[in-house]
Scaffold this motif. Structure first.
Motif, short mmCIF file in Angstrom:
data_model
loop_
_atom_site.label_atom_id
_atom_site.label_comp_id
_atom_site.label_asym_id
_atom_site.label_seq_id
_atom_site.Cartn_x
_atom_site.Cartn_y
_atom_site.Cartn_z
N ILE A 37 2.65 2.52 -12.45
CA ILE A 37 1.28 2.71 -12.00
C ILE A 37 0.91 1.50 -11.15
O ILE A 37 0.87 0.38 -11.65
N GLY A 38 0.68 1.74 -9.86
CA GLY A 38 0.38 0.65 -8.94
C GLY A 38 -1.07 0.23 -9.01
O GLY A 38 -1.93 0.95 -9.53
N SER A 39 -1.36 -0.95 -8.47
CA SER A 39 -2.74 -1.46 -8.45
C SER A 39 -3.65 -0.56 -7.61
O SER A 39 -4.86 -0.57 -7.78
N ASP A 40 -3.04 0.26 -6.74
CA ASP A 40 -3.81 1.22 -5.94
C ASP A 40 -3.88 2.58 -6.64
O ASP A 40 -4.25 3.58 -6.04
N HIS A 41 -3.47 2.62 -7.92
CA HIS A 41 -3.47 3.82 -8.77
C HIS A 41 -2.41 4.84 -8.37
O HIS A 41 -2.44 5.97 -8.84
N GLY A 61 4.19 -4.59 -4.39
CA GLY A 61 2.91 -4.64 -5.08
C GLY A 61 3.11 -5.00 -6.53
O GLY A 61 4.18 -5.42 -6.95
N VAL A 62 2.05 -4.81 -7.31
CA VAL A 62 2.09 -5.09 -8.73
C VAL A 62 1.94 -3.77 -9.47
O VAL A 62 1.07 -2.96 -9.14
N TYR A 63 2.79 -3.55 -10.45
CA TYR A 63 2.82 -2.29 -11.19
C TYR A 63 2.71 -2.53 -12.69
O TYR A 63 3.20 -3.54 -13.20
#
Length: 82
Positions: A37-41, A61-63
């Motif tokens: 699940i990414g920080s951008d949902h 990114g961060v997941y």
């Protein structure tokens, strides 16, 4: 099963790889499901192979990772950087 959206041409990508093992016996968790699940949902799902491994390319990114396997409690790992 893999659900993933191909990154846009301008997105940079990185590799996410893991080997999932039973903590006590070190038996590979074949078929375990990894939900990213990414920080951008953004949600990506992957299944581990018969050796408990998976490798994929995802947008940088961060997941948060949710790891689940039949007969085990799910594990949440927050803040995995790619």
């Amino acid at each position: 099963m893999m659900e993933e959206r191909l990154p846009a041409v301008s997105e940079q990508t990185g590799s996410l790889c893991c080997t999932l093992l039973d903590r006590r016996s070190s038996v590979p968790l074949c078929g375990a499901r990894i939900t990213c699940i990414g920080s951008d949902h953004r949600v990506l799902r992957f299944d581990a192979d018969r050796f408990g491994r998976f490798t994929t390319t995802v947008p940088q990114g961060v997941y948060d990772l949710v790891i689940s396997a039949r007969g085990y409690l799910s594990l949440l790992v927050r803040g995995v950087g790619v």
